[in-house]
Design a protein around this motif. Structure first.
Motif, PDB file in Angstrom:
ATOM      1  N   ALA A   1       0.833  -1.208   0.000  1.00 13.44           N
ATOM      2  CA  ALA A   1       0.000   0.000   0.000  1.00 13.44           C
ATOM      3  C   ALA A   1       0.865   1.254   0.000  1.00 13.44           C
ATOM      4  N   MET A   2       1.961   1.210   0.786  1.00 19.70           N
ATOM      5  CA  MET A   2       2.837   2.388   0.864  1.00 19.70           C
ATOM      6  C   MET A   2       3.480   2.674  -0.483  1.00 19.70           C
ATOM      7  N   ILE A   3       3.847   1.610  -1.182  1.00 23.21           N
ATOM      8  CA  ILE A   3       4.461   1.794  -2.507  1.00 23.21           C
ATOM      9  C   ILE A   3       3.437   2.428  -3.459  1.00 23.21           C
ATOM     10  N   CYS A   4       2.206   1.922  -3.408  1.00 22.59           N
ATOM     11  CA  CYS A   4       1.164   2.459  -4.303  1.00 22.59           C
ATOM     12  C   CYS A   4       0.776   3.894  -3.942  1.00 22.59           C
ATOM     13  N   TYR A   5       1.022   4.277  -2.696  1.00 21.82           N
ATOM     14  CA  TYR A   5       0.624   5.615  -2.253  1.00 21.82           C
ATOM     15  C   TYR A   5       1.384   6.704  -3.021  1.00 21.82           C
ATOM     16  N   ILE A   6       2.617   6.378  -3.441  1.00 14.75           N
ATOM     17  CA  ILE A   6       3.430   7.376  -4.156  1.00 14.75           C
ATOM     18  C   ILE A   6       2.814   7.687  -5.534  1.00 14.75           C
TER      19      ILE A   6
ATOM     20  N   PRO B   1     -10.332   9.239 -17.083  1.00 10.41           N
ATOM     21  CA  PRO B   1      -9.684   8.822 -15.838  1.00 10.41           C
ATOM     22  C   PRO B   1      -8.177   8.733 -16.029  1.00 10.41           C
ATOM     23  N   GLY B   2      -7.441   9.038 -14.969  1.00  7.25           N
ATOM     24  CA  GLY B   2      -5.981   8.981 -15.040  1.00  7.25           C
ATOM     25  C   GLY B   2      -5.441   7.782 -14.277  1.00  7.25           C
ATOM     26  N   PRO B   3      -4.181   7.438 -14.520  1.00 10.57           N
ATOM     27  CA  PRO B   3      -3.599   6.249 -13.867  1.00 10.57           C
ATOM     28  C   PRO B   3      -3.541   6.375 -12.345  1.00 10.57           C
ATOM     29  N   GLY B   4      -3.594   7.603 -11.824  1.00  6.85           N
ATOM     30  CA  GLY B   4      -3.575   7.783 -10.373  1.00  6.85           C
ATOM     31  C   GLY B   4      -4.721   7.058  -9.696  1.00  6.85           C
ATOM     32  N   ALA B   5      -5.856   6.966 -10.425  1.00  7.81           N
ATOM     33  CA  ALA B   5      -7.037   6.328  -9.845  1.00  7.81           C
ATOM     34  C   ALA B   5      -6.782   4.855  -9.538  1.00  7.81           C
ATOM     35  N   ILE B   6      -6.037   4.182 -10.437  1.00  9.13           N
ATOM     36  CA  ILE B   6      -5.745   2.764 -10.211  1.00  9.13           C
ATOM     37  C   ILE B   6      -4.894   2.603  -8.954  1.00  9.13           C
ATOM     38  N   ALA B   7      -3.834   3.421  -8.881  1.00  9.94           N
ATOM     39  CA  ALA B   7      -2.942   3.335  -7.725  1.00  9.94           C
ATOM     40  C   ALA B   7      -3.697   3.667  -6.442  1.00  9.94           C
ATOM     41  N   PHE B   8      -4.574   4.670  -6.534  1.00 10.97           N
ATOM     42  CA  PHE B   8      -5.297   5.076  -5.332  1.00 10.97           C
ATOM     43  C   PHE B   8      -6.263   3.986  -4.870  1.00 10.97           C
ATOM     44  N   GLY B   9      -6.964   3.396  -5.824  1.00 11.16           N
ATOM     45  CA  GLY B   9      -7.847   2.275  -5.477  1.00 11.16           C
ATOM     46  C   GLY B   9      -7.065   1.154  -4.817  1.00 11.16           C
ATOM     47  N   ALA B  10      -5.856   0.899  -5.348  1.00 14.93           N
ATOM     48  CA  ALA B  10      -5.024  -0.158  -4.767  1.00 14.93           C
ATOM     49  C   ALA B  10      -4.649   0.171  -3.328  1.00 14.93           C
ATOM     50  N   VAL B  11      -4.337   1.454  -3.056  1.00 15.93           N
ATOM     51  CA  VAL B  11      -3.982   1.847  -1.681  1.00 15.93           C
ATOM     52  C   VAL B  11      -5.138   1.531  -0.734  1.00 15.93           C
ATOM     53  N   VAL B  12      -6.347   1.915  -1.139  1.00 20.48           N
ATOM     54  CA  VAL B  12      -7.499   1.717  -0.255  1.00 20.48           C
ATOM     55  C   VAL B  12      -7.724   0.236   0.020  1.00 20.48           C
ATOM     56  N   VAL B  13      -7.709  -0.566  -1.055  1.00 22.44           N
ATOM     57  CA  VAL B  13      -7.982  -1.999  -0.890  1.00 22.44           C
ATOM     58  C   VAL B  13      -6.877  -2.674  -0.071  1.00 22.44           C
ATOM     59  N   LEU B  14      -5.620  -2.320  -0.381  1.00 16.14           N
ATOM     60  CA  LEU B  14      -4.507  -2.964   0.320  1.00 16.14           C
ATOM     61  C   LEU B  14      -4.489  -2.612   1.808  1.00 16.14           C
ATOM     62  N   THR B  15      -4.759  -1.336   2.138  1.00 15.20           N
ATOM     63  CA  THR B  15      -4.751  -0.977   3.562  1.00 15.20           C
ATOM     64  C   THR B  15      -5.915  -1.648   4.287  1.00 15.20           C
ATOM     65  N   MET B  16      -7.052  -1.814   3.597  1.00 12.17           N
ATOM     66  CA  MET B  16      -8.175  -2.509   4.237  1.00 12.17           C
ATOM     67  C   MET B  16      -7.813  -3.964   4.519  1.00 12.17           C
ATOM     68  N   PHE B  17      -7.173  -4.613   3.538  1.00 14.87           N
ATOM     69  CA  PHE B  17      -6.751  -6.000   3.748  1.00 14.87           C
ATOM     70  C   PHE B  17      -5.700  -6.086   4.854  1.00 14.87           C
ATOM     71  N   SER B  18      -4.806  -5.098   4.884  1.00 13.60           N
ATOM     72  CA  SER B  18      -3.761  -5.096   5.905  1.00 13.60           C
ATOM     73  C   SER B  18      -4.374  -5.022   7.301  1.00 13.60           C
ATOM     74  N   ALA B  19      -5.357  -4.135   7.463  1.00 18.06           N
ATOM     75  CA  ALA B  19      -6.012  -4.003   8.768  1.00 18.06           C
ATOM     76  C   ALA B  19      -6.776  -5.278   9.120  1.00 18.06           C
ATOM     77  N   MET B  20      -7.359  -5.943   8.113  1.00 16.37           N
ATOM     78  CA  MET B  20      -8.092  -7.183   8.381  1.00 16.37           C
ATOM     79  C   MET B  20      -7.141  -8.305   8.789  1.00 16.37           C
ATOM     80  N   ALA B  21      -5.921  -8.281   8.217  1.00 10.29           N
ATOM     81  CA  ALA B  21      -4.968  -9.348   8.526  1.00 10.29           C
ATOM     82  C   ALA B  21      -4.405  -9.204   9.934  1.00 10.29           C
ATOM     83  N   PHE B  22      -4.412  -7.970  10.454  1.00 12.24           N
ATOM     84  CA  PHE B  22      -3.858  -7.740  11.785  1.00 12.24           C
ATOM     85  C   PHE B  22      -4.789  -8.310  12.851  1.00 12.24           C
ATOM     86  N   ASP B  23      -4.189  -8.961  13.833  1.00 11.45           N
ATOM     87  CA  ASP B  23      -4.977  -9.553  14.906  1.00 11.45           C
ATOM     88  C   ASP B  23      -4.852  -8.684  16.162  1.00 11.45           C
ATOM     89  N   PRO B  24      -5.917  -7.962  16.531  1.00 14.31           N
ATOM     90  CA  PRO B  24      -5.798  -7.033  17.669  1.00 14.31           C
ATOM     91  C   PRO B  24      -5.473  -7.734  18.985  1.00 14.31           C
TER      92      PRO B  24
END
Lengths: 206, 253
Positions: free
Chosen positions: A58-63, A174-197
């Motif tokens: 997600a951090m890579i896609c954020y750039i 639409p510009g390519p930024g939209a793809i990267a941005f969508g990836a950031v949102v989805v990846l961070t959501m999956f990351s939070a789901m993978a974390f076990d509180p």
């Protein structure tokens, strides 16, 4: 203060789907919930590794999400490309400061703070930190709650692109930024789901 | 069992927070230590049959093992340690969920079939449905973004509502749905990806953005989405998974 008992310390596993408590059978490594069949674990398997991997992606896609344009506008007056930040600036300067704030928070602050928060949670859980259990749990809840709102800009792009297709006057692509941005949102959501509180509280067991 | 105000107070080793209608002055309950945790001795010394028959529950956020406290109507039971919501009372949860789901299906259908937003330009009105927008992204070689919008605003809400209907309606008619567990798990997996309320905000932002270029007309679907947002929130509030499992096991399958 007396020591708290966790389910894990008694070999009891909580089914995340249906809430049933089941005792871990020592014989089998993988077992399903007796009621609903979901795979049961004492802790989510490889929680930290998975969460880190998704977070780094997600951090890579954020750039590119912030550098590349989200939209290209072509009109009689020429063409321009909008990144997320230029959209915020546009609204700010044109007097719609409330919209500028909404987009700034949803598209820039939330993903960034979410990634920083996930990093903090992951590092502290990895080091089995005994620091601020309650506050870290609250932080995790906040991350889970707030993540979805970053999708805002994706929807804005979708609507604008579909509506502004006036061949002669103006088109929005639409510009390519939209793809990267969508990836950031989805990846961070999956990351939070993978974390076990529960990992936050585990150091209390030592 | 527990019967409200005047009854014998539950054991002080229970840790629980009932928000409303909890008897305020139970002499037996230790109010000075509301966050006290259940300790080893408490479990082992629990000779009282009432305590022994109280089921255990584990917190899904911190894994603390605790006794299930009695639940008052309108109350919420929180984890003694991390204050995560363990369960809450859902008055008429089953009937309400079913009714609201039926309403939400209608709203979702309207929201997807009718134009969501239109633009007035030189006497003409151009209107688009949500599916147009998705199609356009797909055709403009933004397939991944198109799929993302499709999944979060059409597929997942539809799946959630269909899964709810599939689980609740047969039980209401006195039958047990087949593959109950699978559909229940599907429902849990789908929930985080339903983003109707975010779409709503997105459309509103676009509305303001476009209003600068041309006259914009909010479509029927926009109102329907707005209503859907509230009805889906009400569905989430009324849905009682514990009650559902209880009904399922009672229906004898």
């Amino acid at each position: 203060m007396t020591k708290a008992i966790t389910a894990a310390s008694r070999g009891i596993m909580l089914c995340h789907a249906c809430g049933l408590l089941a005792r871990a059978a020592p014989s089998s490594r993988h077992c399903g919930c007796p009621r609903c069949g979901t795979a049961l674990h004492l802790r989510k398997p490889d929680s930290l590794a998975r969460s880190w991997a998704l977070l780094l992606a997600a951090m890579i896609c954020y750039i590119p999400a912030n550098i590349l344009p989200m939209m290209h506008t072509k009109s009689l007056f020429g063409s321009e490309s909008d990144t997320i930040m230029s959209g915020v600036v546009y609204f700010w300067t044109s007097g719609e400061w409330y919209l500028a704030l909404i987009i700034f928070f949803a598209s820039i602050m939330v993903p960034m703070l979410k990634m920083i928060a996930m990093m903090l949670l992951l590092v502290s859980a990895q080091r089995r930190s005994r620091w601020q259990f309650m506050q870290r749990t609250k932080l995790y809840r906040l991350v889970e709650f707030v993540g979805r709102w970053s999708m805002l800009d994706i929807y804005v792009v979708a609507i604008m692109v579909a509506l502004v297709q006036l061949k002669a006057l103006a088109t929005i692509e639409p510009g390519p930024g939209a793809i990267a941005f969508g990836a950031v949102v989805v990846l961070t959501m999956f990351s939070a789901m993978a974390f076990d509180p529960r990992l936050i509280w585990d150091p209390l067991e030592d | 069992m527990h019967s409200g105000g005047g009854a014998t107070p539950p054991d002080s080793r229970y840790d629980w927070t009932n928000r409303s209608r909890a008897p305020k002055m139970d002499p037996g309950r230790d109010f000075r230590h509301p966050g006290r945790e259940l300790d080893n001795t408490a479990v082992e010394q629990a000779q009282d049959t009432r305590v022994k028959n109280t089921p255990l529950i584990a917190c899904h956020e911190c894994d603390l093992l605790q006794r299930e406290p009695p639940l008052h109507e309108g109350g919420i039971v929180r984890c003694a340690r991390c204050k995560a919501e363990l369960y809450r009372s859902h008055p008429d949860g089953f009937e309400r969920t079913l009714a609201l789901t039926a309403g939400a299906i209608m709203l979702l259908a309207i929201a997807n079939l009718f134009p969501i937003i239109g633009m007035k330009l030189q006497g003409q009105v151009i209107e688009i449905t949500l599916f147009h927008a998705i199609e356009m992204l797909w055709n403009k070689d933004m397939k991944s973004v198109g799929v993302l919008v499709f999944v979060t605003t059409m597929l997942m809400p539809a799946l959630e509502l269909l899964a709810l209907t599939y689980l609740l309606l047969p039980l209401r008619l006195g039958r047990a749905p087949v593959h109950f567990a699978f559909v229940f798990r599907l429902l849990q997996a789908v929930k985080p990806w339903v983003m109707v309320e975010v779409l709503m905000l997105g459309v509103l932002v676009s509305l303001v953005k476009l209003a600068k270029i041309a006259g914009v007309v909010p479509g029927i679907a926009l109102w329907s989405f707005a209503a859907l947002m509230f009805v889906m929130a009400a569905v989430a509030a009324a849905f009682d998974p514990r009650d559902l499992w209880r009904r399922m096991s009672e229906s004898g399958s």
